[in-house]
Scaffold this motif. Structure first.
Motif, mmCIF file in Angstrom:
data_model
loop_
_atom_site.group_PDB
_atom_site.id
_atom_site.type_symbol
_atom_site.label_atom_id
_atom_site.label_comp_id
_atom_site.label_asym_id
_atom_site.label_seq_id
_atom_site.Cartn_x
_atom_site.Cartn_y
_atom_site.Cartn_z
ATOM 1 N N GLY A 1 0.823 -1.220 0.000
ATOM 2 C CA GLY A 1 0.000 0.000 0.000
ATOM 3 C C GLY A 1 0.846 1.254 0.000
ATOM 4 O O GLY A 1 2.048 1.230 0.256
ATOM 5 N N ARG B 1 -5.553 -4.205 -2.138
ATOM 6 C CA ARG B 1 -5.078 -5.139 -1.119
ATOM 7 C C ARG B 1 -5.347 -6.578 -1.555
ATOM 8 O O ARG B 1 -4.526 -7.479 -1.344
ATOM 9 C CB ARG B 1 -5.758 -4.841 0.218
ATOM 10 C CG ARG B 1 -5.198 -5.658 1.374
ATOM 11 C CD ARG B 1 -6.010 -5.452 2.635
ATOM 12 N NE ARG B 1 -5.474 -6.219 3.745
ATOM 13 C CZ ARG B 1 -5.587 -7.532 3.882
ATOM 14 N NH1 ARG B 1 -6.210 -8.248 2.951
ATOM 15 N NH2 ARG B 1 -5.078 -8.146 4.928
ATOM 16 N N SER C 1 -2.845 -7.861 -3.827
ATOM 17 C CA SER C 1 -1.600 -8.147 -3.094
ATOM 18 C C SER C 1 -1.708 -9.472 -2.354
ATOM 19 O O SER C 1 -0.770 -10.275 -2.357
ATOM 20 C CB SER C 1 -1.281 -7.004 -2.122
ATOM 21 O OG SER C 1 -1.075 -5.818 -2.844
ATOM 22 N N ASP D 1 -1.809 -7.503 7.841
ATOM 23 C CA ASP D 1 -1.456 -6.158 7.374
ATOM 24 C C ASP D 1 -0.092 -5.754 7.931
ATOM 25 O O ASP D 1 0.111 -5.801 9.154
ATOM 26 C CB ASP D 1 -2.468 -5.125 7.906
ATOM 27 C CG ASP D 1 -3.853 -5.308 7.323
ATOM 28 O OD1 ASP D 1 -3.952 -5.803 6.186
ATOM 29 O OD2 ASP D 1 -4.829 -4.933 8.016
ATOM 30 N N ASP E 1 -11.026 -7.118 2.883
ATOM 31 C CA ASP E 1 -10.021 -8.013 3.479
ATOM 32 C C ASP E 1 -10.257 -9.443 2.985
ATOM 33 O O ASP E 1 -11.117 -9.689 2.125
ATOM 34 C CB ASP E 1 -10.065 -7.917 5.012
ATOM 35 C CG ASP E 1 -11.438 -8.254 5.579
ATOM 36 O OD1 ASP E 1 -12.318 -8.665 4.802
ATOM 37 O OD2 ASP E 1 -11.622 -8.115 6.798
#
Ligand code: CTP
Ligand code: MG
Length: 379
Positions: A12, A80, A83, A103, A179
């Motif tokens: 990020g 995210r 990733s 995270d 998430d």
């Protein structure tokens, strides 16, 4: 044996924190935030492999890679979820049984949070730490929202590897999940919550970063160290003091550049970590150090301090001599020390005194220096 891998997503930009360096690389007590996160995740001792997912242009991660074993770096994506998927794919050749996805921006994850995720995974395929909401919840119109059915979700989120990678494969391309547990849910997996922890907050805004800094340092103790050194004077045309060349009628005699002030400072720093003295590390009998710049010795001591997680807080040096006059150089010396030690100038003091023409310093046979430093060290 169950094989457990972890993915730390760190690709990020940290836009909400607003710093030019992404938040995961900002330093907390001298160490990048992500290094705290990796160490915290490894503390549970049950992780077999670590994947760190970084931005394609990341220049920072390489600085910390060597500190960790069994760690691989892969390139993440624009979201995210991309990733996370990059991390999952990197594990596909030798798939683990379980994967934890965490995270990078949560450096205070505790062993008990991780272990609770892992123990819930014995009977579940997808687990996330969750916290109940403590504040009253209202809509924008002021209507009450029942908080009993709402949770704040944290990471690490844990999954059966095969099931979560399959869930990501099923994810529709236009969906942007918050998430990984959301991806599991969308794919129809059973999800469950484990115990979250208020300390496991995600560093998001500048205030979170301040809080994180204070949390790291509150666990530290204060150590002081002192150093003292003397070098003989001879006729000459220049001496080095605090790394600054000073034109004068003298030179300092020594094996290195004989910067007595930097030597006392180096010893003071070594004193804070009980690592002997400058002579133990750079013996005058060793030709390697002939005419060496004393800055080298200081950088060595700073690096040793840094390796132990220590943070330099304050320097106070007193130079004791009749000649040369130190006053005109005090500010330049402080600036030089500030640059070498990476410490704000307000935390650096350089003082000078004579001995009223008494003793060897009074007769200008030598210069003495003493230093006191204050550092914070992890308990
Ligand atoms: N993350 C990631 N890849 C992305 C976006 C986020 O790996 N494309 C990671 C972040 O590095 C962070 C975690 O996901 O560790 C949680 O995201 P968030 O807190 O939103 O971090 P950033 O996206 O960096 O911050 P911001 O949203 O303020 O830009
Ligand atoms: Mg984000």
């Amino acid at each position: 044996m169950t094989r457990i891998a972890q993915i730390i997503v760190a690709a990020g930009k940290g836009a909400r924190l607003g710093s030019t360096t992404p938040k995961q690389y900002l330093k907390l007590a001298g160490k990048p935030l992500i290094a705290h996160t990796i160490s915290a995740m490894k503390s549970c001792n049950r992780i077999d492999e670590t994947i760190v997912v970084v931005d394609k242009d990341d220049k920072f991660i390489l600085e910390i890679v060597n500190d960790y074993k069994n760690m691989r770096i892969v390139t993440g994506g624009k979201t995210r979820a991309e990733s996370s998927m990059a991390g999952l794919l990197a594990l596909s050749k030798n798939p683990p049984d379980i994967v934890l996805i965490h995270d990078a921006a949560r450096p205070f994850v505790s062993k008990s949070v991780i272990n609770d995720v892992l123990s819930n995974l014995k009977k579940n395929t997808a687990v996330a730490p969750a916290l109940p909401i403590v504040d009253a919840l209202k809509t924008i119109d002021g209507d009450k929202v029942n908080r009993k059915s709402l949770y704040r979700i944290q990471t690490p989120q844990g999954f059966n590897y095969k099931e979560i990678i399959e869930a990501y494969r099923n994810l529709e391309s236009q969906t942007i999940p918050d998430d990984d547990i959301e991806v599991a849910k969308l794919s129809g997996l059973n999800i469950c919550y484990s115990a979250g922890d208020p300390d496991n907050f995600k560093v998001t805004y500048p205030k979170d970063f301040e809080k994180a800094k204070n949390m790291v340092l509150s666990d530290y103790y204060i150590a002081t160290g002192n150093g003292f050194d003397v070098h003989r004077l001879a006729t000459g045309n220049q001496v080095y003091l605090c790394g600054v060349p000073i034109k004068c009628e003298f030179s300092l005699i020594g094996h290195s550049d004989a910067d007595v002030a930097l030597h006392s400072l180096t010893d003071a720093i070594l004193g804070t970590i009980a690592l002997g003295d400058i002579g133990d590390h750079f013996p005058p009998s060793d030709q390697k150090w002939k005419n060496a710049k004393s800055e080298k010795f200081l950088l060595f001591a700073l690096n040793e301090l840094n390796k132990l997680g220590g943070v330099l807080q304050h320097i106070d040096i007193t130079i004791i001599c009749e000649q040369p006059k130190i006053k005109p150089y005090k500010l330049i010396m402080r600036e030089k020390l500030s640059q070498i030690c990476n410490l704000p100038i307000k935390q650096i003091s350089v003082k000078a005194t004579t001995t009223e023409k008494l003793g060897f310093t009074g007769r200008s046979e030598g210069i003495a220096a003493q230093a006191t430093v204050t550092v914070k060290l992890p308990s």
